[in-house]
Each structure stands twice: as C-alpha cells, then as structure tokens.
Design a protein around this motif. Structure first.
Motif, short mmCIF file in Angstrom:
data_model
loop_
_atom_site.label_atom_id
_atom_site.label_comp_id
_atom_site.label_asym_id
_atom_site.label_seq_id
_atom_site.Cartn_x
_atom_site.Cartn_y
_atom_site.Cartn_z
N MET A 1 6.08 10.83 1.85
CA MET A 1 6.65 9.62 2.43
C MET A 1 6.86 8.56 1.36
SD MET A 1 5.45 7.38 5.73
CE MET A 1 3.88 6.91 4.99
N LEU A 2 8.07 8.01 1.30
CA LEU A 2 8.38 6.92 0.38
C LEU A 2 8.21 5.57 1.06
CD1 LEU A 2 11.54 8.21 -1.52
CD2 LEU A 2 9.13 8.61 -1.99
N ASP A 3 8.68 5.47 2.31
CA ASP A 3 8.63 4.19 2.98
C ASP A 3 8.80 4.38 4.47
OD1 ASP A 3 8.28 1.40 2.88
OD2 ASP A 3 9.60 1.26 1.14
N HIS A 4 8.43 3.35 5.23
CA HIS A 4 8.61 3.40 6.68
C HIS A 4 8.60 2.00 7.27
CE1 HIS A 4 4.24 2.70 6.96
NE2 HIS A 4 4.50 2.28 8.19
N VAL A 5 9.23 1.86 8.41
CA VAL A 5 9.07 0.68 9.26
C VAL A 5 9.09 1.14 10.71
CG1 VAL A 5 10.16 -0.97 7.67
CG2 VAL A 5 11.54 0.16 9.42
N CYS A 6 8.61 0.28 11.58
CA CYS A 6 8.59 0.58 13.01
C CYS A 6 9.25 -0.57 13.76
CB CYS A 6 7.15 0.78 13.49
SG CYS A 6 7.03 1.50 15.12
N VAL A 7 9.93 -0.22 14.85
CA VAL A 7 10.63 -1.21 15.66
C VAL A 7 10.25 -0.98 17.11
CG1 VAL A 7 12.89 -2.14 16.32
CG2 VAL A 7 12.57 -1.18 14.04
N GLU A 8 9.90 -2.05 17.82
CA GLU A 8 9.68 -1.92 19.26
C GLU A 8 11.02 -1.70 19.95
OE1 GLU A 8 7.64 -5.47 20.31
OE2 GLU A 8 5.85 -5.00 19.11
N SER A 9 11.04 -0.81 20.94
CA SER A 9 12.31 -0.37 21.55
C SER A 9 13.11 -1.52 22.13
CB SER A 9 12.04 0.68 22.62
OG SER A 9 11.15 0.17 23.61
N SER A 10 12.44 -2.59 22.54
CA SER A 10 13.18 -3.72 23.12
C SER A 10 14.10 -4.38 22.10
CB SER A 10 12.19 -4.75 23.67
OG SER A 10 11.33 -5.23 22.64
N ILE A 11 13.74 -4.28 20.82
CA ILE A 11 14.57 -4.89 19.77
C ILE A 11 15.94 -4.21 19.72
CG2 ILE A 11 14.77 -5.39 17.30
CD1 ILE A 11 12.60 -7.00 18.63
N ARG B 1 10.69 12.47 0.78
CA ARG B 1 11.08 13.41 -0.26
C ARG B 1 10.52 14.77 0.12
NH1 ARG B 1 13.17 11.31 -5.10
NH2 ARG B 1 14.63 9.75 -4.32
N GLY B 2 11.29 15.82 -0.16
CA GLY B 2 10.83 17.18 0.10
C GLY B 2 11.17 17.70 1.48
N THR C 1 0.82 -1.21 0.00
CA THR C 1 0.00 0.00 0.00
C THR C 1 0.85 1.26 0.00
OG1 THR C 1 -1.72 -1.18 1.20
CG2 THR C 1 -1.85 1.21 1.19
N GLU C 2 1.88 1.30 0.85
CA GLU C 2 2.71 2.50 0.95
C GLU C 2 3.46 2.77 -0.35
OE1 GLU C 2 2.35 0.28 3.21
OE2 GLU C 2 1.78 1.30 5.05
N ALA C 3 3.92 1.70 -1.01
CA ALA C 3 4.64 1.87 -2.28
C ALA C 3 3.72 2.41 -3.35
CB ALA C 3 5.27 0.55 -2.71
N VAL C 4 2.48 1.90 -3.41
CA VAL C 4 1.51 2.41 -4.38
C VAL C 4 1.23 3.88 -4.12
CG1 VAL C 4 -0.88 2.25 -5.18
CG2 VAL C 4 0.46 0.16 -4.81
N ALA C 5 1.08 4.25 -2.84
CA ALA C 5 0.82 5.66 -2.50
C ALA C 5 1.99 6.55 -2.89
CB ALA C 5 0.52 5.78 -1.01
N ALA C 6 3.22 6.10 -2.64
CA ALA C 6 4.40 6.90 -2.99
C ALA C 6 4.53 7.05 -4.49
CB ALA C 6 5.66 6.25 -2.40
N LEU C 7 4.32 5.97 -5.24
CA LEU C 7 4.39 6.04 -6.69
C LEU C 7 3.32 6.97 -7.25
CD1 LEU C 7 4.99 2.25 -7.40
CD2 LEU C 7 6.60 4.08 -7.96
N GLY C 8 2.09 6.85 -6.72
CA GLY C 8 1.00 7.69 -7.21
C GLY C 8 1.18 9.15 -6.89
N ALA C 9 1.86 9.46 -5.77
CA ALA C 9 2.06 10.85 -5.39
C ALA C 9 3.23 11.49 -6.13
CB ALA C 9 2.31 10.94 -3.88
N LEU C 10 4.18 10.67 -6.60
CA LEU C 10 5.38 11.24 -7.24
C LEU C 10 5.53 10.72 -8.67
CD1 LEU C 10 7.83 11.13 -4.19
CD2 LEU C 10 6.79 13.15 -5.22
#
Length: 534
Positions: A422-432, A450-451, A275-284
């Motif tokens: 936004m092009l991409d993102h990930v999240c990490v729990e602090s314990s990792i 970007r931007g 989903t995020e990649a489609v959104a980034a491609l569609g926005a840019l």
C-alpha cells in the motif's frame, strides 16, 4: 542570556585570525580550496556544537522547573498577542487564562482565519527560539547517531521545504550539503542529489513529500537520466547516468540504496498523516534505511523534540516553552464535553491526551486533535508517542471509528492481498458522494497499491471482515444492517500525488503538510473517483 550569539561571533573571529595567516602561505589553488572547505566545516560544527550545548542547558533548566517555565511561556504569548478585544487582564495566572478563553477546535480557528477574524501565520517557515532549539539539538542528535552523515557532501535535500524547523542556510552551505543554494525547482534539487553517489543522508520536508519525489523519479526517470548524461545542469556524467538507469530498471524495492550505496538515514519532519508514507517508503524505495525526524510539528509550531534518533518509532519530549501547551484527557466517545486541561507536569504515564496549543499570534486555546500517549518523563516533562488524530474519524452511524483503528484494519487486509504494497489511502463517508441511495450508509475507500493491478471481490470483502474483527462497534452495526459493507476502489498510479498537488494549491492548506485520511469535501472525493481503475 541573550549574549551567546555575540560570544559565538567573537570566537569565530578569533578562529579566523590563524586562517588569514595560513592563507598567505603558498599552496596550489585546489589544495587551498579543499583545505578551506575542511576548515570551514570544522569551524561551523564547533559553533553549532557550542550553540547546541547552550540550548541543551536551557532545556535542562526549563524541564526541571516546568511550572515556572510554563508560566513564562504563557506571559510571552500574552505579551505578543495580536487578537483584538482580548478579554484577559494584563498579567493573568493560568486559572484566569483558562476561565477567560474557551477551548476552540482547529477547524473553528481555520474558519476565523479565513474570515479575517484571526491573523494568519506570517510565514510557512518556522521562526523563534523554540524552532532554533529543535534544529540545533536535532543536528547534534543526528551526528551522534550517524557520525558520517553530516560530513561535507554527504547530505542532500530533495524538496523545497526543509525537515529542520529553523533552517540555517549558512551552516547548510558551509557543511557542504549537495543541494544548489536558493533552488526554487524541486527537479533541480533531485538532479543535484542524483549526481552525488556518495550521499549518506536524504532530507525532505515530510515523508509524504519524499514519497512524491520517488513516485516522480519513477515516472520521469528517463528524462532525469538523460539530463545527467548530457550535463543539464552541470557537466555531463555519462557513467553516473548509466548507473542510475540500471538502478531504476530494477524496480522500486531498495531503489534508494542502489542510487546511493552509502545512504544511512532519511530525515523528514514528522506531523499528522505521515505514518502511511513512512511505511510505504520503508517497504519499497527506502528499504533498509533508518528514518529520523528532529521534531513533531503542527500548525501552531514545534510541539515535540526528538532527542532519541535510535528509537524506531518517534518519541518526543513536550518542552515547556512557547507555544503554551496544555493536555486535555481523552475520554471514551465524543470529546465535546471535555473542558478541564492539565499542565505538562500533571501528565500521567500510559494516559492519552489531546494537545491544546496557544500561540502569540491568535491567542486561541486551540485543540489540535493530535492525541499523544505518555510513555515516560524527561525531568518533569512528559515524553510522548503520537497516536492518532481525532479529526480523522469515520462516523456514519455513531460508531466514531478512529484513524488508528481503520488504518490497522486496512493494513491487515492489504497483507492478505498477495503481492500488494500500500502506498496511500483515504476514506470517504458515503453521504459525501451520495452513494448510499438504496443501501445503508458505508465507507468508500480509495487505495493506491504496488504489486496488484486489480482487486477481486474476495479481496474487497477482506477489508470489511478486518474492520469487523478490529472494531466491535462496527461489527455490531454491520450485523444489524445499520451500516453497509465497505467499498474498496483501486486508483491509478500517481492519483494521490495529484491529490496532494491539489491540496497544496489551496490557500488554507496547513504547513507542515497534514495529509488527510478522511476526505470531507465532495470535490476531493470526486477527484479520486475519476481516477479509479478497479
């Protein structure tokens, strides 16, 4: 029912008889080649249309008698099962099947495969009639929605993987795709596409892969332009090289339409984390273009058919054929206790279900973690929209924050960062990352933008505020101090492209690519941590 390939072959031979007669007539070599290509294109499309009509008829029959079709799918899976010591009798009914085989999570299946207890898939490419059906019906749906995109020389694939579940090399070649046959280098595919200014459709294995193609095009644009200007490969095209150079100099927004002014649609295969990649491609880069996925795919195979390319958000029919599909109702809170599944005909509209697949390789009732919402029906089968993945939840204090909730909050925060895309993102729990020493557990968020070249503290705080607005549970934990504020890190350009290259190199990386939004492994989190720029 298996005679249709022979009938197609016979009809093609009948069509070739007048062709042989015409070839004997005198005409110039160029005119003869053009005429042959045009005739071959018409013949191939006639054959594909006939085969697609047959598959459409079969789909109609199976979806009208869905219970019988699912029984047949289960018998097929059991007949081809390769799992040793199978506890099932020879021809069990569905209730016996459910009682003998417990539900298994996808992570458990992967562990068994890695230990050699389960046979792994023999190929990363799909095979079988279900995949052929998805490809044929998808091609016809695409042609109906965009009549010109499948004309000779109008389509090019820019990744090594194909968006079509069952790639058909001979029709692709006969249809005149602008892609070198048998290419093993992604750069060769991109160069061939760049040489063709009249493209109307771009194909890529997934939106994530296409995003990496455009990121690579920006990074290596000068070398690619030089290769086209000097004719490596192919003849030199200095005029086309000048057009490409001018298009690249104007930045990423709308780049695809500047490179290929007649482009209409982008074809990718939908799967988890796209989903995020489609959104980034569609926005840019692909601004102004439509996106089409012929199917929704998971590691178990094709689980949904897209018969409605005009829909902006993918709607998929869950077919009753193999792999055998069950629906597990999604309950509030942890899903560990849910054990009772439903068949396709029992699905209720506006209800969410987790998909459970059983294939003929492992004979495991695998909970995919993919959650769908039923939005309608096609005969007796559900039409669904994919909502989220249960495996991509955040849980540092029992809050069980889902992928879609976090993505919504992050998207709302990014829209408040002036000029940022936004092009991409990930999240990490602090314990990792062991980053919660002396503070409450929290989220470590890595974003590529970007931007915007750096993040102010005010911008970073906006994510935490948006999370509290989106999730009452998170807000309560933050108020009590049980969870600390989310920490946002901006990574440099190309960081996620490099992360995906690392993931793909792993032998257990799934196909189609399943882009994680929550990282569970420390070495992957540290990989991004080393690329933080702000």
């Amino acid at each position: 029912m298996q005679l249709w390939p022979l009938l197609v072959l016979l009809l093609l031979l009948l069509l070739l008889l007048p062709l042989l007669a015409v070839l004997g007539q005198p005409r110039s070599q160029d005119a003869k080649l053009t005429w042959l290509a045009s005739l071959r294109h018409r013949v191939v499309w006639w054959a594909l249309g006939w085969a697609a009509a047959w598959q459409q008829w079969r789909l109609e029959q199976s979806t009208r008698h869905v219970d019988q079709s699912q029984q047949q799918a289960l018998r097929w899976c059991l007949r081809g099962a390769q799992r040793p010591h199978c506890p099932l009798p020879g021809s069990p009914d569905i209730n016996t099947f459910r009682n003998c085989l417990p539900l298994t999570k996808a992570s458990q299946v992967q562990e068994e495969e890695s230990r050699g207890q389960l046979p792994s898939p023999t190929s990363n490419q799909y095979h079988g009639e279900a995949f052929l059906q998805a490809t044929l019906l998808g091609l016809v749906a695409l042609k109906k929605a965009y009549p010109e995109v499948l004309a000779p020389g109008s389509t090019a694939r820019v990744t090594l993987t194909s968006p079509w579940p069952s790639p058909l090399p001979w029709p692709g070649h006969a249809l005149g795709q602008a892609s070198p046959s048998g290419a093993r280098d992604p750069e060769a595919l991109l160069l061939e596409a760049l040489r063709c200014p009249r493209l109307r459709a771009l194909e890529a294995g997934s939106a994530v892969e296409l995003l990496d193609v455009f990121l690579g095009l920006e990074a290596d644009g000068e070398e690619l332009v030089e290769a086209i200007a000097t004719g490596n490969p192919g003849g030199p095209l200095p005029r086309r090289a000048a057009e490409l150079q001018e298009a690249l100099e104007q930045g990423p927004r709308g780049l695809a339409l500047r490179l290929w002014p007649k482009l209409q649609v982008v074809v990718t295969l939908d799967s988890g984390g796209q989903t995020e990649a489609v959104a980034a491609l569609g926005a840019l880069w692909c601004q102004g273009l439509s996106f089409f996925s012929p199917a929704y795919a998971a590691s178990g195979g094709v689980v949904g058919l897209n018969l409605w390319p005009e829909q902006p958000r993918g709607l998929y029919l869950l077919p009753p054929g193999a792999p055998f599909t069950e629906l597990l109702p999604v309950k509030e809170g942890p899903q560990e206790e849910a054990t009772s599944t439903l068949l396709l005909a029992e699905a209720q509209k506006d209800t969410e279900y987790e998909l459970v697949l059983t294939d003929h390789i492992s004979l495991t009732r695998c909970r995919l973690g993919d959650v769908v919402q039923v939005v309608g029906a096609y005969n007796q089968c559900p039409v669904v929209r994919f909502v989220r993945r249960l495996g991509q939840t955040l849980n540092v204090r029992g809050e069980d924050l889902g992928e879609e909730v976090f993505s919504e909050a992050l998207g709302r925060a990014v829209r408040q960062w002036l000029g940022a895309k936004m092009l991409d993102h990930v999240c990490v729990e602090s314990s990792i990352l062991n980053s919660s020493e002396g503070s409450a557990p929290h989220y470590e968020v890595f974003v590529e933008l970007r931007g915007l070249r750096n993040l102010s503290e005010e911008n970073r705080d906006k994510l935490d505020h948006c999370l509290q607005e989106t999730s009452p549970c998170y807000k309560s934990l933050r108020f009590r101090g049980s969870v600390g504020p989310a920490r946002v890190h901006l990574v440099g350009h190309g960081a996620f492209r490099a992360l995906r290259a690392t993931l793909i190199a792993s032998p257990c990386y799934p196909f189609p690519p399943d882009m994680p939004r929550v990282l569970r492994h420390r070495h992957l989190a540290q990989f991004l941590q080393r690329r933080v720029v702000s």
